[in-house]
Enzyme design. Sequence first.
Site, PDB file in Angstrom:
ATOM      1  N   HIS A  19     -43.515 -27.208  10.941  1.00  0.00           N
ATOM      2  CA  HIS A  19     -44.071 -27.449  12.278  1.00  0.00           C
ATOM      3  C   HIS A  19     -43.193 -28.434  13.064  1.00  0.00           C
ATOM      4  O   HIS A  19     -42.924 -28.236  14.252  1.00  0.00           O
ATOM      5  CB  HIS A  19     -45.482 -28.062  12.185  1.00  0.00           C
ATOM      6  CG  HIS A  19     -46.516 -27.186  11.559  1.00  0.00           C
ATOM      7  ND1 HIS A  19     -47.364 -27.624  10.561  1.00  0.00           N
ATOM      8  CD2 HIS A  19     -46.861 -25.904  11.800  1.00  0.00           C
ATOM      9  CE1 HIS A  19     -48.183 -26.647  10.222  1.00  0.00           C
ATOM     10  NE2 HIS A  19     -47.898 -25.588  10.952  1.00  0.00           N
ATOM     11  N   LYS A  43     -60.305 -20.152   8.530  1.00  0.00           N
ATOM     12  CA  LYS A  43     -59.892 -21.112   7.494  1.00  0.00           C
ATOM     13  C   LYS A  43     -60.828 -22.313   7.435  1.00  0.00           C
ATOM     14  O   LYS A  43     -61.325 -22.759   8.468  1.00  0.00           O
ATOM     15  CB  LYS A  43     -58.487 -21.646   7.811  1.00  0.00           C
ATOM     16  CG  LYS A  43     -57.395 -20.622   7.872  1.00  0.00           C
ATOM     17  CD  LYS A  43     -56.094 -21.295   8.289  1.00  0.00           C
ATOM     18  CE  LYS A  43     -54.954 -20.313   8.461  1.00  0.00           C
ATOM     19  NZ  LYS A  43     -53.791 -20.927   9.122  1.00  0.00           N
ATOM     20  N   SER A 130     -48.763 -24.826   5.484  1.00  0.00           N
ATOM     21  CA  SER A 130     -49.832 -25.794   5.223  1.00  0.00           C
ATOM     22  C   SER A 130     -50.615 -25.372   3.980  1.00  0.00           C
ATOM     23  O   SER A 130     -51.034 -26.207   3.176  1.00  0.00           O
ATOM     24  CB  SER A 130     -50.786 -25.870   6.417  1.00  0.00           C
ATOM     25  OG  SER A 130     -50.111 -26.339   7.551  1.00  0.00           O
TER      26      SER A 130
HETATM   27  O1  PNS Z   1     -51.989 -22.379  12.461  1.00  0.00           O
HETATM   28  P1  PNS Z   1     -52.856 -21.157  12.614  1.00  0.00           P
HETATM   29  O2  PNS Z   1     -54.118 -21.301  11.801  1.00  0.00           O
HETATM   30  O3  PNS Z   1     -52.125 -19.878  12.314  1.00  0.00           O
HETATM   31  O4  PNS Z   1     -53.264 -21.115  14.166  1.00  0.00           O
HETATM   32  C1  PNS Z   1     -54.107 -20.098  14.663  1.00  0.00           C
HETATM   33  C2  PNS Z   1     -54.687 -20.510  16.030  1.00  0.00           C
HETATM   34  C3  PNS Z   1     -55.493 -21.774  15.878  1.00  0.00           C
HETATM   35  C4  PNS Z   1     -53.553 -20.703  17.013  1.00  0.00           C
HETATM   36  C5  PNS Z   1     -55.608 -19.326  16.493  1.00  0.00           C
HETATM   37  O5  PNS Z   1     -56.582 -19.117  15.518  1.00  0.00           O
HETATM   38  C6  PNS Z   1     -56.246 -19.620  17.856  1.00  0.00           C
HETATM   39  O6  PNS Z   1     -55.600 -19.495  18.877  1.00  0.00           O
HETATM   40  N1  PNS Z   1     -57.524 -20.011  17.823  1.00  0.00           N
HETATM   41  C7  PNS Z   1     -58.276 -20.261  19.036  1.00  0.00           C
HETATM   42  C8  PNS Z   1     -59.261 -19.104  19.275  1.00  0.00           C
HETATM   43  C9  PNS Z   1     -58.613 -17.960  20.009  1.00  0.00           C
HETATM   44  O7  PNS Z   1     -58.108 -18.101  21.091  1.00  0.00           O
HETATM   45  N2  PNS Z   1     -58.630 -16.764  19.360  1.00  0.00           N
HETATM   46  C10 PNS Z   1     -58.103 -15.567  19.985  1.00  0.00           C
HETATM   47  C11 PNS Z   1     -56.639 -15.356  19.667  1.00  0.00           C
HETATM   48  S1  PNS Z   1     -56.456 -14.791  18.018  1.00  0.00           S
END
Ligand code: PNS
Length: 162
Positions: A19, A43, A130
């Site tokens: 990151h 998660k 992670s």
């Molecule tokens: O580090 P990660 O867990 O791969 O990040 C994923 C994240 C948090 C960027 C994604 O789950 C997200 O954007 N969550 C907010 C909810 C959302 O907008 N969902 C629709 C797009 S999948």
Amino acid sequence: MTTDVAVYPGSFDPLTNGHVDIIRRGLKVFDRVVVAVATNIRKQSLFSKEERIHLVQETFADEPRVEAATFEGLLVDYMRRRGATAVIRGLRAVSDFEYEFQMANVNRKLLPQMETLFLMTGEEHFYVSSHIVRELAYLGGDVTGLVPPVVAEHLRRKMEQR
Ligand code: PNS
């Protein structure tokens, strides 16, 4: 490119050197990078959002162009609130692609003016995630070199509390 602020959303549970590498690469392209700590409903998290933000702030204490923030709900709504249109995501291997492709396209459907830019991590970080870091920490493995020192220290303390 009209925007100088990019949002880098993720779980950051915890922040890894992969990151950090993406954030530093993002700073070469954008004036500011907002590291947006989110809840990934797929998660369960080890660190609270406050802890995750703290670890980003500590790691980038000497870099005023990095902001650590948090958001609830949809990323596109957060982007609207911030008036930001660029999202950064890191790509390691081909295996990341399907999930990233899906997310970028859903986000584009919801907010057409939003662009997702994929930055490739340095090859030394290709295997770092992670998830792997959490597993190593749970099982007593050494995470040196995989995460910033402040994260390693917090992981050690977290494991002692278990
Ligand atoms: O580090 P990660 O867990 O791969 O990040 C994923 C994240 C948090 C960027 C994604 O789950 C997200 O954007 N969550 C907010 C909810 C959302 O907008 N969902 C629709 C797009 S999948």
